[in-house]
Motif scaffolding. Sequence first.
Motif, PDB file in Angstrom:
ATOM      1  N   THR A  67      10.624  90.917  26.409  1.00 27.80           N
ATOM      2  CA  THR A  67      11.691  89.858  26.595  1.00 27.80           C
ATOM      3  C   THR A  67      12.600  90.494  27.465  1.00 27.80           C
ATOM      4  N   ARG A  70      11.513  89.847  30.905  1.00 22.44           N
ATOM      5  CA  ARG A  70      11.740  88.428  31.428  1.00 22.44           C
ATOM      6  C   ARG A  70      12.988  88.116  31.864  1.00 22.44           C
ATOM      7  N   CYS A  71      14.026  88.689  31.116  1.00 28.48           N
ATOM      8  CA  CYS A  71      15.329  88.236  31.345  1.00 28.48           C
ATOM      9  C   CYS A  71      15.903  88.643  32.763  1.00 28.48           C
ATOM     10  N   LEU A  75      20.085  88.831  32.968  1.00 25.20           N
ATOM     11  CA  LEU A  75      20.572  89.674  31.734  1.00 25.20           C
ATOM     12  C   LEU A  75      21.755  90.726  32.313  1.00 25.20           C
TER      13      LEU A  75
END
Length: 187
Positions: A67, A70-71, A75
């Motif tokens: 996760t 993917r950010c 992020l």
Amino acid sequence: RLLGAPVTAMALSFVLSSVAWIPGGPGTAPRTLLPPGGSPAASFLQRTSLTLATPLLLVGTGLDRPTLRRCGSLLLSFLVASAGTLAGSAAALSSGWIRNGLRTALPGGDGIKIAAALLAKNIGGGLNYVAVCGCLGAGPDSVAAGLCVDNVAALIYFPVTSMLASRYGDLEEADANDDEGGGDEVD
């Protein structure tokens, strides 16, 4: 095109409610302002959605390695923007005259509560605004005043940002030019 759909909708809502064109709740005259605190149905939906949506969103969130990968840079951009928002708010509150102004700006000392709620909104969105106002016990008039100030600021901010950004091409166009050899390369 410069304003965009969200800003146009906000501007129309602001103007129509200012001239008492948006209808109130049941039992009110056709062209009156909404009662203080909004309609009972809107208040119920706001409380229910806040109570249910936040825990449901958090239950399904996992911050595992895939996760976070993917950010990617999004992020990091969010964290930098959040830190900048916090630093700007801390700098503003360190100024005695701003702090004193917030204490006296709204009844019951709600100015600081609304400032904290707007800080939370700018980092995490409208639900954060409602949650912080609820947790800090801000009065309904102060909550409405905070939303009004935020909407007026947005009506100024978004068109100015669009105007400034219109000077530059889209990233997709720049990438396409680079792929076709149309970039500004120096040999």
